[in-house]
Scaffold this motif. Structure first.
Motif, mmCIF file in Angstrom:
data_model
loop_
_atom_site.group_PDB
_atom_site.id
_atom_site.type_symbol
_atom_site.label_atom_id
_atom_site.label_comp_id
_atom_site.label_asym_id
_atom_site.label_seq_id
_atom_site.Cartn_x
_atom_site.Cartn_y
_atom_site.Cartn_z
ATOM 1 N N LYS A 11 38.704 54.809 41.915
ATOM 2 C CA LYS A 11 39.706 53.783 41.594
ATOM 3 C C LYS A 11 40.490 54.158 40.352
ATOM 4 O O LYS A 11 41.680 53.838 40.224
ATOM 5 N N ASN A 12 39.829 54.838 39.428
ATOM 6 C CA ASN A 12 40.506 55.271 38.207
ATOM 7 C C ASN A 12 41.171 56.634 38.364
ATOM 8 O O ASN A 12 42.201 56.918 37.745
ATOM 9 N N LEU A 13 40.578 57.470 39.219
ATOM 10 C CA LEU A 13 41.066 58.841 39.354
ATOM 11 C C LEU A 13 42.303 58.952 40.238
ATOM 12 O O LEU A 13 43.299 59.595 39.856
ATOM 13 N N ILE A 14 42.254 58.343 41.405
ATOM 14 C CA ILE A 14 43.309 58.538 42.397
ATOM 15 C C ILE A 14 44.698 58.143 41.897
ATOM 16 O O ILE A 14 45.667 58.900 42.079
ATOM 17 N N SER A 20 52.361 65.127 43.879
ATOM 18 C CA SER A 20 52.619 66.344 44.652
ATOM 19 C C SER A 20 51.352 66.989 45.211
ATOM 20 O O SER A 20 51.420 68.052 45.831
ATOM 21 N N VAL A 21 50.184 66.361 44.996
ATOM 22 C CA VAL A 21 48.924 66.939 45.458
ATOM 23 C C VAL A 21 48.946 67.102 46.971
ATOM 24 O O VAL A 21 49.215 66.160 47.713
ATOM 25 N N ARG A 22 48.639 68.326 47.439
ATOM 26 C CA ARG A 22 48.627 68.606 48.861
ATOM 27 C C ARG A 22 47.225 68.846 49.407
ATOM 28 O O ARG A 22 46.984 68.646 50.597
ATOM 29 N N VAL A 23 46.310 69.291 48.554
ATOM 30 C CA VAL A 23 44.946 69.589 48.970
ATOM 31 C C VAL A 23 43.977 68.829 48.082
ATOM 32 O O VAL A 23 44.055 68.908 46.859
ATOM 33 N N ILE A 39 45.459 57.806 50.579
ATOM 34 C CA ILE A 39 46.062 59.039 51.078
ATOM 35 C C ILE A 39 47.571 58.958 50.934
ATOM 36 O O ILE A 39 48.216 58.062 51.489
ATOM 37 N N GLY A 40 48.125 59.871 50.157
ATOM 38 C CA GLY A 40 49.552 59.848 49.867
ATOM 39 C C GLY A 40 50.369 60.608 50.902
ATOM 40 O O GLY A 40 49.828 61.340 51.734
ATOM 41 N N PRO A 41 51.684 60.478 50.838
ATOM 42 C CA PRO A 41 52.561 61.105 51.838
ATOM 43 C C PRO A 41 52.671 62.617 51.700
ATOM 44 O O PRO A 41 53.237 63.267 52.592
ATOM 45 N N LEU A 75 49.062 64.500 57.102
ATOM 46 C CA LEU A 75 47.761 65.149 56.980
ATOM 47 C C LEU A 75 47.553 66.138 58.130
ATOM 48 O O LEU A 75 47.688 65.781 59.298
ATOM 49 N N GLN A 76 47.195 67.384 57.788
ATOM 50 C CA GLN A 76 47.026 68.426 58.794
ATOM 51 C C GLN A 76 45.576 68.868 58.959
ATOM 52 O O GLN A 76 45.201 69.365 60.021
ATOM 53 N N GLU A 77 44.759 68.727 57.917
ATOM 54 C CA GLU A 77 43.369 69.174 57.972
ATOM 55 C C GLU A 77 42.448 68.070 57.457
ATOM 56 O O GLU A 77 42.698 67.495 56.394
ATOM 57 N N LEU A 78 41.378 67.808 58.213
ATOM 58 C CA LEU A 78 40.407 66.786 57.826
ATOM 59 C C LEU A 78 39.002 67.321 58.087
ATOM 60 O O LEU A 78 38.674 67.712 59.202
#
Length: 238
Positions: A11-14, A20-23, A39-41, A75-78
Protein backbone atom coordinates in the motif's frame (compact mmCIF):
# COMPACT_ATOMS: atom_id res chain seq x y z
CA UNK A 1 12.09 -10.06 -4.99
CA UNK A 2 12.28 -12.11 -1.76
CA UNK A 3 11.58 -9.17 0.55
CA UNK A 4 8.64 -10.87 2.34
CA UNK A 5 6.47 -7.81 1.79
CA UNK A 6 2.81 -7.90 2.79
CA UNK A 7 -0.20 -6.02 1.38
CA UNK A 8 0.33 -3.34 4.02
CA UNK A 9 3.83 -2.80 2.64
CA UNK A 10 2.54 -2.70 -0.91
CA UNK A 11 0.00 0.00 0.00
CA UNK A 12 2.92 2.31 0.67
CA UNK A 13 5.21 1.02 -2.06
CA UNK A 14 3.02 0.81 -5.14
CA UNK A 15 1.86 4.46 -5.26
CA UNK A 16 5.51 5.57 -5.17
CA UNK A 17 6.65 3.43 -8.10
CA UNK A 18 7.51 5.32 -11.30
CA UNK A 19 4.61 5.31 -13.72
CA UNK A 20 6.98 4.03 -16.40
CA UNK A 21 7.59 0.67 -14.66
CA UNK A 22 7.21 -2.15 -17.19
CA UNK A 23 8.51 -5.16 -15.25
CA UNK A 24 7.55 -6.00 -11.67
CA UNK A 25 9.11 -9.07 -10.01
CA UNK A 26 7.50 -9.79 -6.63
CA UNK A 27 8.75 -13.36 -6.20
CA UNK A 28 8.61 -14.73 -2.64
CA UNK A 29 6.43 -12.13 -0.94
CA UNK A 30 2.98 -12.14 0.67
CA UNK A 31 0.90 -10.41 -1.97
CA UNK A 32 -2.84 -10.97 -1.55
CA UNK A 33 -4.70 -8.26 -3.50
CA UNK A 34 -3.03 -4.84 -3.20
CA UNK A 35 -0.64 -5.24 -6.14
CA UNK A 36 -3.34 -6.66 -8.37
CA UNK A 37 -5.60 -3.64 -8.00
CA UNK A 38 -2.65 -1.36 -8.78
CA UNK A 39 -1.57 -2.79 -12.15
CA UNK A 40 -0.77 0.29 -14.19
CA UNK A 41 -1.20 0.89 -17.93
CA UNK A 42 2.54 0.58 -18.61
CA UNK A 43 3.16 -2.76 -16.86
CA UNK A 44 4.17 -5.50 -19.30
CA UNK A 45 5.45 -8.27 -16.99
CA UNK A 46 4.26 -9.29 -13.51
CA UNK A 47 5.94 -12.08 -11.54
CA UNK A 48 3.94 -13.34 -8.54
CA UNK A 49 5.84 -16.59 -7.98
CA UNK A 50 5.40 -18.09 -4.49
CA UNK A 51 3.29 -15.65 -2.52
CA UNK A 52 3.40 -18.05 0.46
CA UNK A 53 -0.18 -19.35 0.19
CA UNK A 54 -1.77 -20.21 3.51
CA UNK A 55 0.68 -18.17 5.51
CA UNK A 56 -0.23 -14.98 7.38
CA UNK A 57 -3.87 -15.99 7.07
CA UNK A 58 -4.36 -15.75 3.34
CA UNK A 59 -3.40 -16.50 -0.26
CA UNK A 60 -3.11 -14.66 -3.53
CA UNK A 61 -6.56 -13.51 -4.68
CA UNK A 62 -6.79 -15.31 -8.04
CA UNK A 63 -10.39 -14.25 -8.69
CA UNK A 64 -9.20 -10.64 -8.49
CA UNK A 65 -6.29 -11.44 -10.82
CA UNK A 66 -8.77 -12.90 -13.31
CA UNK A 67 -11.08 -9.88 -13.17
CA UNK A 68 -8.13 -7.53 -13.54
CA UNK A 69 -6.57 -9.14 -16.61
CA UNK A 70 -9.84 -9.87 -18.41
CA UNK A 71 -9.90 -6.50 -20.16
CA UNK A 72 -6.29 -5.45 -19.53
CA UNK A 73 -4.64 -4.37 -22.79
CA UNK A 74 -1.00 -4.02 -21.75
CA UNK A 75 0.14 -6.94 -19.56
CA UNK A 76 2.02 -9.52 -21.66
CA UNK A 77 3.62 -11.86 -19.10
CA UNK A 78 2.13 -13.27 -15.89
CA UNK A 79 3.90 -15.75 -13.59
CA UNK A 80 1.73 -17.48 -10.96
CA UNK A 81 3.96 -20.49 -10.29
CA UNK A 82 4.37 -22.08 -6.84
CA UNK A 83 1.11 -20.68 -5.42
CA UNK A 84 -0.84 -23.89 -4.71
CA UNK A 85 -3.50 -22.77 -7.16
CA UNK A 86 -6.47 -25.12 -7.44
CA UNK A 87 -8.33 -26.09 -10.58
CA UNK A 88 -11.12 -23.72 -9.54
CA UNK A 89 -8.65 -20.84 -9.33
CA UNK A 90 -7.31 -21.53 -12.79
CA UNK A 91 -10.76 -21.92 -14.34
CA UNK A 92 -11.52 -18.31 -13.36
CA UNK A 93 -8.21 -17.23 -14.88
CA UNK A 94 -8.71 -19.14 -18.12
CA UNK A 95 -12.20 -17.68 -18.49
CA UNK A 96 -10.60 -14.23 -18.46
CA UNK A 97 -8.32 -15.18 -21.36
CA UNK A 98 -11.34 -15.57 -23.62
CA UNK A 99 -11.52 -11.76 -23.63
CA UNK A 100 -7.86 -10.84 -23.12
CA UNK A 101 -5.84 -10.75 -26.35
CA UNK A 102 -2.59 -9.19 -25.08
CA UNK A 103 -1.36 -11.68 -22.45
CA UNK A 104 1.19 -13.82 -24.30
CA UNK A 105 2.89 -15.76 -21.50
CA UNK A 106 1.29 -17.56 -18.53
CA UNK A 107 3.30 -19.63 -16.04
CA UNK A 108 1.23 -22.00 -13.87
CA UNK A 109 4.11 -24.29 -12.92
CA UNK A 110 4.02 -26.19 -9.63
CA UNK A 111 0.42 -25.73 -8.57
CA UNK A 112 -2.42 -28.21 -7.94
CA UNK A 113 -4.07 -28.42 -11.34
CA UNK A 114 -5.83 -31.71 -12.01
CA UNK A 115 -7.71 -33.12 -15.00
CA UNK A 116 -10.66 -30.78 -14.46
CA UNK A 117 -8.39 -27.77 -14.96
CA UNK A 118 -6.98 -29.25 -18.17
CA UNK A 119 -10.50 -29.98 -19.41
CA UNK A 120 -11.36 -26.32 -18.96
CA UNK A 121 -8.13 -25.10 -20.55
CA UNK A 122 -8.63 -27.47 -23.48
CA UNK A 123 -12.21 -26.33 -23.96
CA UNK A 124 -11.23 -22.65 -24.15
CA UNK A 125 -7.92 -22.95 -26.01
CA UNK A 126 -9.57 -22.32 -29.40
CA UNK A 127 -10.91 -18.99 -28.12
CA UNK A 128 -7.55 -17.76 -26.75
CA UNK A 129 -6.20 -15.33 -29.34
CA UNK A 130 -3.20 -13.91 -27.50
CA UNK A 131 -1.53 -16.69 -25.50
CA UNK A 132 1.75 -17.89 -27.03
CA UNK A 133 3.45 -19.58 -24.05
CA UNK A 134 1.94 -21.78 -21.33
CA UNK A 135 3.83 -23.59 -18.54
CA UNK A 136 1.86 -26.28 -16.68
CA UNK A 137 4.73 -28.48 -15.48
CA UNK A 138 4.67 -30.00 -11.98
CA UNK A 139 0.89 -30.26 -11.66
CA UNK A 140 -1.47 -33.16 -10.92
CA UNK A 141 -3.29 -33.94 -14.16
CA UNK A 142 -3.04 -37.24 -16.02
CA UNK A 143 -3.79 -38.71 -19.44
CA UNK A 144 -7.41 -37.53 -19.35
CA UNK A 145 -6.26 -33.95 -18.91
CA UNK A 146 -3.56 -34.28 -21.56
CA UNK A 147 -6.17 -35.60 -24.02
CA UNK A 148 -8.26 -32.49 -23.36
CA UNK A 149 -5.26 -30.29 -24.15
CA UNK A 150 -4.74 -32.15 -27.41
CA UNK A 151 -8.38 -31.65 -28.43
CA UNK A 152 -8.12 -27.95 -27.63
CA UNK A 153 -4.91 -27.57 -29.62
CA UNK A 154 -6.59 -28.98 -32.71
CA UNK A 155 -8.33 -25.61 -33.09
CA UNK A 156 -5.78 -23.34 -31.44
CA UNK A 157 -3.24 -21.85 -33.84
CA UNK A 158 -1.57 -19.33 -31.49
CA UNK A 159 0.21 -21.37 -28.79
CA UNK A 160 3.82 -21.87 -29.92
CA UNK A 161 5.42 -22.99 -26.63
CA UNK A 162 3.92 -25.44 -24.15
CA UNK A 163 5.87 -26.75 -21.18
CA UNK A 164 4.20 -29.71 -19.48
CA UNK A 165 5.03 -33.03 -17.79
CA UNK A 166 6.19 -35.87 -20.05
CA UNK A 167 4.97 -39.40 -20.62
CA UNK A 168 1.31 -38.94 -21.57
CA UNK A 169 -0.33 -41.04 -24.27
CA UNK A 170 -1.13 -37.86 -26.24
CA UNK A 171 2.36 -36.36 -25.79
CA UNK A 172 3.58 -36.79 -29.38
CA UNK A 173 0.34 -35.46 -30.84
CA UNK A 174 0.48 -32.42 -28.55
CA UNK A 175 4.11 -31.74 -29.46
CA UNK A 176 3.26 -31.98 -33.16
CA UNK A 177 0.41 -29.48 -32.96
CA UNK A 178 2.51 -26.99 -31.00
CA UNK A 179 5.28 -27.39 -33.58
CA UNK A 180 2.77 -26.72 -36.37
CA UNK A 181 1.76 -23.53 -34.59
CA UNK A 182 5.39 -22.55 -34.29
CA UNK A 183 5.84 -23.20 -37.99
CA UNK A 184 2.85 -21.08 -38.98
CA UNK A 185 -0.27 -23.29 -39.00
CA UNK A 186 -2.40 -20.18 -38.54
CA UNK A 187 -1.53 -19.15 -42.09
CA UNK A 188 -3.40 -22.12 -43.53
CA UNK A 189 -6.11 -22.66 -40.91
CA UNK A 190 -7.30 -19.28 -39.68
CA UNK A 191 -10.23 -17.80 -41.58
CA UNK A 192 -9.06 -14.21 -41.13
CA UNK A 193 -5.75 -14.57 -43.02
CA UNK A 194 -5.12 -14.54 -46.76
CA UNK A 195 -1.43 -15.20 -47.44
CA UNK A 196 0.02 -13.75 -50.67
CA UNK A 197 1.70 -16.37 -52.84
CA UNK A 198 5.06 -14.59 -52.61
CA UNK A 199 5.14 -14.98 -48.80
CA UNK A 200 5.23 -18.79 -48.82
CA UNK A 201 8.96 -19.17 -49.66
CA UNK A 202 9.77 -16.94 -46.68
CA UNK A 203 7.50 -18.97 -44.39
CA UNK A 204 9.12 -22.24 -45.43
CA UNK A 205 12.61 -20.78 -45.15
CA UNK A 206 11.92 -19.55 -41.62
CA UNK A 207 10.84 -23.03 -40.52
CA UNK A 208 13.84 -24.64 -42.21
CA UNK A 209 16.20 -22.24 -40.44
CA UNK A 210 14.98 -23.13 -36.94
CA UNK A 211 17.70 -24.73 -34.84
CA UNK A 212 17.44 -28.30 -33.54
CA UNK A 213 16.93 -26.81 -30.07
CA UNK A 214 13.94 -24.79 -31.27
CA UNK A 215 12.43 -27.70 -33.20
CA UNK A 216 13.70 -31.26 -33.63
CA UNK A 217 14.83 -32.06 -37.18
CA UNK A 218 12.28 -34.86 -37.68
CA UNK A 219 9.47 -32.62 -36.45
CA UNK A 220 10.70 -29.79 -38.66
CA UNK A 221 10.41 -32.05 -41.70
CA UNK A 222 6.81 -32.93 -40.75
CA UNK A 223 5.94 -29.26 -40.30
CA UNK A 224 7.40 -28.37 -43.69
CA UNK A 225 5.41 -31.18 -45.30
CA UNK A 226 2.20 -29.95 -43.65
CA UNK A 227 2.75 -26.36 -44.80
CA UNK A 228 3.59 -27.46 -48.34
CA UNK A 229 0.53 -29.71 -48.53
CA UNK A 230 -1.95 -27.26 -47.01
CA UNK A 231 -0.43 -24.23 -48.71
CA UNK A 232 -0.63 -25.91 -52.10
CA UNK A 233 -4.26 -26.82 -51.47
CA UNK A 234 -5.04 -23.18 -50.69
CA UNK A 235 -3.35 -22.01 -53.88
CA UNK A 236 -5.22 -24.60 -55.97
CA UNK A 237 -8.52 -23.33 -54.57
CA UNK A 238 -7.90 -19.79 -55.72
Amino acid sequence: TKCHLTDDDFKNLIPNLPTSVRVLDLTDNFCRSEVITSIGPTLRSLNLTNQHPGELGGSLDISLVARTIEYNQTLQELDLSFNLLTSGDVCDLIDALEENTTLESLNLMNNQLDDSAMLHIGKLLPQMKGLRYLNITANRFGDHGADALFRGLLRNYQLTRLEMPRGFDAQNKINYLVALNQGGRRLVKADDILVPLGIWPLVLERVNMLSDKEMARSVRASVLFFLLREGTAMIDCK
